[in-house]
Scaffold this motif. Sequence first.
Motif, PDB file in Angstrom:
ATOM      1  N   GLY A  13     -32.272  -2.233  11.293  1.00  0.00           N
ATOM      2  CA  GLY A  13     -31.774  -1.217  10.535  1.00  0.00           C
ATOM      3  C   GLY A  13     -32.724   0.081  10.004  1.00  0.00           C
ATOM      4  O   GLY A  13     -33.864  -0.500  10.928  1.00  0.00           O
TER       5      GLY A  13
ATOM      6  N   ASP B 215     -35.187  -0.321   8.060  1.00  0.00           N
ATOM      7  CA  ASP B 215     -36.010  -1.926   8.194  1.00  0.00           C
ATOM      8  C   ASP B 215     -37.686  -0.874   8.739  1.00  0.00           C
ATOM      9  O   ASP B 215     -38.605  -1.496   8.671  1.00  0.00           O
ATOM     10  CB  ASP B 215     -36.248  -2.584   9.046  1.00  0.00           C
TER      11      ASP B 215
ATOM     12  N   ALA C  32     -32.673   6.136   7.987  1.00  0.00           N
ATOM     13  CA  ALA C  32     -32.917   5.585   7.217  1.00  0.00           C
ATOM     14  C   ALA C  32     -32.727   5.477   5.734  1.00  0.00           C
ATOM     15  O   ALA C  32     -32.695   5.375   4.962  1.00  0.00           O
ATOM     16  CB  ALA C  32     -34.595   5.516   7.760  1.00  0.00           C
TER      17      ALA C  32
ATOM     18  N   GLU D  34     -29.196   4.221   5.188  1.00  0.00           N
ATOM     19  CA  GLU D  34     -29.729   2.623   4.260  1.00  0.00           C
ATOM     20  C   GLU D  34     -30.401   2.822   3.501  1.00  0.00           C
ATOM     21  O   GLU D  34     -29.519   2.070   2.002  1.00  0.00           O
ATOM     22  CB  GLU D  34     -30.334   2.646   5.104  1.00  0.00           C
TER      23      GLU D  34
END
Length: 85
Positions: free
Chosen positions: A24, A27, A79, A82
Amino acid sequence: MKKNLLALTILALVGLLPSLAVAGAADTCKGCHNGSVAPAVDALKTKFKTADALVAGAKSSTNPMMKSIQADEAKLKAAAAEIVK
């Protein structure tokens, strides 16, 4: 002949499998944003309530380690989405 073909097909699939795995976008951030190098992801969630605010905060950072991510706005937005969700 059939066994060789089957073995080659299986080896090819096993060899290609790791390239199909995609981490992802957030991450990438967790490597540094662990609380010791940079603020932890949980701290970012409490500081920035929306993904847009997190993107703006990341872009305004003067930390030289953020330069590479600041250049890729699409990755930064993914990012942030998320992290904030």
